[in-house]
Design an enzyme around this catalytic site. Sequence first.
Site, PDB file in Angstrom:
ATOM      1  N   LYS A 126      29.299  23.142   9.573  1.00  0.00           N
ATOM      2  CA  LYS A 126      29.000  21.873  10.255  1.00  0.00           C
ATOM      3  C   LYS A 126      27.543  21.895  10.664  1.00  0.00           C
ATOM      4  O   LYS A 126      26.972  22.967  10.873  1.00  0.00           O
ATOM      5  CB  LYS A 126      29.855  21.735  11.520  1.00  0.00           C
ATOM      6  CG  LYS A 126      29.973  20.316  12.026  1.00  0.00           C
ATOM      7  CD  LYS A 126      31.060  19.579  11.291  1.00  0.00           C
ATOM      8  CE  LYS A 126      31.121  18.112  11.608  1.00  0.00           C
ATOM      9  NZ  LYS A 126      32.375  17.519  11.090  1.00  0.00           N
ATOM     10  N   ASP A 166      29.319  12.516   9.330  1.00  0.00           N
ATOM     11  CA  ASP A 166      30.192  12.636  10.504  1.00  0.00           C
ATOM     12  C   ASP A 166      29.676  11.549  11.455  1.00  0.00           C
ATOM     13  O   ASP A 166      29.056  10.572  10.986  1.00  0.00           O
ATOM     14  CB  ASP A 166      30.096  14.050  11.117  1.00  0.00           C
ATOM     15  CG  ASP A 166      31.195  14.319  12.159  1.00  0.00           C
ATOM     16  OD1 ASP A 166      32.325  14.621  11.765  1.00  0.00           O
ATOM     17  OD2 ASP A 166      30.928  14.209  13.374  1.00  0.00           O
TER      18      ASP A 166
HETATM   19  P1  NDP Z   1      31.071   6.929  13.258  1.00  0.00           P
HETATM   20  O1  NDP Z   1      29.723   7.286  13.708  1.00  0.00           O
HETATM   21  O2  NDP Z   1      31.255   6.089  12.062  1.00  0.00           O
HETATM   22  O3  NDP Z   1      31.890   6.258  14.445  1.00  0.00           O
HETATM   23  C1  NDP Z   1      32.087   6.901  15.658  1.00  0.00           C
HETATM   24  C2  NDP Z   1      32.862   5.995  16.580  1.00  0.00           C
HETATM   25  O4  NDP Z   1      33.253   6.736  17.741  1.00  0.00           O
HETATM   26  C3  NDP Z   1      32.029   4.830  17.091  1.00  0.00           C
HETATM   27  O5  NDP Z   1      32.863   3.732  17.352  1.00  0.00           O
HETATM   28  C4  NDP Z   1      31.441   5.408  18.369  1.00  0.00           C
HETATM   29  O6  NDP Z   1      31.042   4.432  19.315  1.00  0.00           O
HETATM   30  C5  NDP Z   1      32.608   6.203  18.894  1.00  0.00           C
HETATM   31  N1  NDP Z   1      32.094   7.289  19.724  1.00  0.00           N
HETATM   32  C6  NDP Z   1      31.234   8.271  19.350  1.00  0.00           C
HETATM   33  N2  NDP Z   1      30.931   9.071  20.386  1.00  0.00           N
HETATM   34  C7  NDP Z   1      31.622   8.578  21.433  1.00  0.00           C
HETATM   35  C8  NDP Z   1      31.733   8.960  22.783  1.00  0.00           C
HETATM   36  N3  NDP Z   1      31.062  10.032  23.275  1.00  0.00           N
HETATM   37  N4  NDP Z   1      32.565   8.231  23.578  1.00  0.00           N
HETATM   38  C9  NDP Z   1      33.240   7.153  23.085  1.00  0.00           C
HETATM   39  N5  NDP Z   1      33.150   6.737  21.817  1.00  0.00           N
HETATM   40  C10 NDP Z   1      32.363   7.439  21.002  1.00  0.00           C
HETATM   41  O7  NDP Z   1      31.833   8.348  13.075  1.00  0.00           O
HETATM   42  P2  NDP Z   1      33.165   8.653  12.268  1.00  0.00           P
HETATM   43  O8  NDP Z   1      34.094   7.504  12.291  1.00  0.00           O
HETATM   44  O9  NDP Z   1      32.775   9.248  10.980  1.00  0.00           O
HETATM   45  O10 NDP Z   1      33.759   9.862  13.145  1.00  0.00           O
HETATM   46  C11 NDP Z   1      34.724   9.649  14.180  1.00  0.00           C
HETATM   47  C12 NDP Z   1      35.461  10.952  14.430  1.00  0.00           C
HETATM   48  O11 NDP Z   1      36.135  11.380  13.237  1.00  0.00           O
HETATM   49  C13 NDP Z   1      34.585  12.144  14.840  1.00  0.00           C
HETATM   50  O12 NDP Z   1      35.329  12.979  15.707  1.00  0.00           O
HETATM   51  C14 NDP Z   1      34.375  12.880  13.520  1.00  0.00           C
HETATM   52  O13 NDP Z   1      34.069  14.241  13.721  1.00  0.00           O
HETATM   53  C15 NDP Z   1      35.737  12.693  12.893  1.00  0.00           C
HETATM   54  N6  NDP Z   1      35.843  12.849  11.437  1.00  0.00           N
HETATM   55  C16 NDP Z   1      35.060  12.125  10.595  1.00  0.00           C
HETATM   56  C17 NDP Z   1      35.217  12.258   9.230  1.00  0.00           C
HETATM   57  C18 NDP Z   1      34.446  11.426   8.254  1.00  0.00           C
HETATM   58  O14 NDP Z   1      34.723  11.557   7.046  1.00  0.00           O
HETATM   59  N7  NDP Z   1      33.523  10.585   8.673  1.00  0.00           N
HETATM   60  C19 NDP Z   1      36.162  13.217   8.663  1.00  0.00           C
HETATM   61  C20 NDP Z   1      36.994  13.878   9.641  1.00  0.00           C
HETATM   62  C21 NDP Z   1      36.803  13.693  10.977  1.00  0.00           C
HETATM   63  P3  NDP Z   1      29.476   4.115  19.517  1.00  0.00           P
HETATM   64  O15 NDP Z   1      29.062   3.347  18.321  1.00  0.00           O
HETATM   65  O16 NDP Z   1      29.432   3.348  20.789  1.00  0.00           O
HETATM   66  O17 NDP Z   1      28.778   5.456  19.628  1.00  0.00           O
HETATM   67  O1  2IT Z   2      35.001  16.487  10.135  1.00  0.00           O
HETATM   68  C1  2IT Z   2      35.021  16.352   8.899  1.00  0.00           C
HETATM   69  O2  2IT Z   2      35.916  16.836   8.208  1.00  0.00           O
HETATM   70  C2  2IT Z   2      33.970  15.553   8.276  1.00  0.00           C
HETATM   71  N1  2IT Z   2      33.119  15.022   8.971  1.00  0.00           N
HETATM   72  C3  2IT Z   2      33.912  15.402   6.786  1.00  0.00           C
HETATM   73  C4  2IT Z   2      33.225  16.581   6.161  1.00  0.00           C
HETATM   74  C5  2IT Z   2      32.976  16.508   4.683  1.00  0.00           C
HETATM   75  O3  2IT Z   2      32.365  17.460   4.191  1.00  0.00           O
HETATM   76  O4  2IT Z   2      33.357  15.540   4.022  1.00  0.00           O
END
Ligand code: NDP
Ligand code: 2IT
Length: 444
Positions: A126, A166
């Site tokens: 990461k 992420d």
């Molecule tokens: P994005 O940046 O696309 O979206 C994040 C969302 O979460 C936004 O709505 C954001 O709001 C909100 N958010 C972030 N930080 C906070 C906080 N401290 N308090 C409240 N809301 C918050 O990220 P992703 O959708 O990609 O990621 C979301 C989660 O999923 C994370 O935990 C990530 O690690 C996990 N994840 C992502 C993957 C991927 O493929 N993208 C894969 C597996 C897991 P705001 O815009 O106001 O910051």
């Molecule tokens: O938390 C996660 O698994 C991710 N943000 C996706 C990682 C990846 O390599 O696609």
Amino acid sequence: MSYTEEVYDRVVAQNPNEPEFHQAVKEVLDSLKIVIDANEEKYRAASLLERLVEPERIISFRVPWVDDNGKVQVNKGYRVQFNSAIGPYKGGLRFHPSVNQGILKFLGFEQIFKNSLTGLPIGGGKGGSNFDPKGKSDREVMAFCQSFMTELSKYIGADEDVPAGDIGVGGREIGYLYGQYKRLTGLYEGVLTGKGLTWGGSLVRTQATGYGLVYILDAMLKDHNMELAGKTVVVSGSGNVAIYATEKAQQLGAKVVAMSDSNGYIYDPEGIKLDIVKDIKEVRRGRIKEYVQEVPSAVYTEGKGIWTIKCDIALPCATQNELNLDDAKALKANGCFAVAEGANMPSTREATDYILEQGMLFLPGKASNAGGVGTSALEMCQNSMRLSWTFEEVDEKLQQMMNNIYEKISDAAKRYGVEGNYVIGANIAGFEKVADAMLAQGIC
Ligand code: NDP
Ligand code: 2IT
């Protein structure tokens, strides 16, 4: 004191000020206790747990860039290369002001077991930066990404370490990062995933985490003689994972009534109109409260509180520790019977324990959000073969992967006498493959 407890104490003592890392390690070690106790001598002789909790390598670097006012800004950059026992390091990059080494270590540690559960050959890693993309111009984001990659490029490669997105890192950022990697190295290779479709990206990667979450939720519900159709769902967040979890849940007949961002949440009793959310978040890069200007049936509430909305199923898809014990109690009191994590470690340990004690269904993120990284591994596979599969082909593989993960975690829970505890099931099933590979490869 048991071996798992000894190693946990050592982690706390040797890694001060990293509470999220301690939390992630504790949950895994608590789950593994049954497995380790049964074969303690073998694992102790190899110091397997001490090695498992120590990253193979952490790279930390300066990221200088120039903002639109001509001022030089400096951010911190990191890559945690945690474990390469079963494949090259794989895991996302997070750009958010809260990023520090401890948060990236928790995420890298979780990634080891998640990646193992996908069944594909990817190790755990990461990275990220405390850079805040919010409010920055495209040029500023590009300048930051180019500087970040100038340093990172020395440590990654298609068979070495393959970052992706992420929080705060989506298609735009991956594009700028990829362009700079190519320019510095002269290589056109699958060094990043989540790429655009015209330059090596895979169909379904954008949707994969959210779709995968709903596929495994559906598998769990079916196993418990229930179905998603007709259920009321609350989804936190409104980023990549939240949007595509909502899309798939709606396609399967559920009604999603709430979404959020870090400022507040919207409640739309008629069901979220996702095209409006996509326009606000993916096109305008705006705030979720703008939704109520376009949808009269919806209300916006500033602050936390999304978990007080009545629902059958809760899908936390925003960030770590966003769902605490009080939230879990509110969900239960309102009749919620299932929680499936789209984010990484969104539930506090107290919340998770309460949810399990209450007999609610619970899918931990390292199993339920694995469709994202799993589809990233499919993107790597297509890049190596220099061809691309159709949407239907990738989607079919993703569904199969999520069904397999459900079977693996459910089977591991049964084997160790804790049927239905998918936290323990996921940690054990993820660990087994990594431990086997580490033992086979000797002391390294
Ligand atoms: P994005 O940046 O696309 O979206 C994040 C969302 O979460 C936004 O709505 C954001 O709001 C909100 N958010 C972030 N930080 C906070 C906080 N401290 N308090 C409240 N809301 C918050 O990220 P992703 O959708 O990609 O990621 C979301 C989660 O999923 C994370 O935990 C990530 O690690 C996990 N994840 C992502 C993957 C991927 O493929 N993208 C894969 C597996 C897991 P705001 O815009 O106001 O910051
Ligand atoms: O938390 C996660 O698994 C991710 N943000 C996706 C990682 C990846 O390599 O696609």
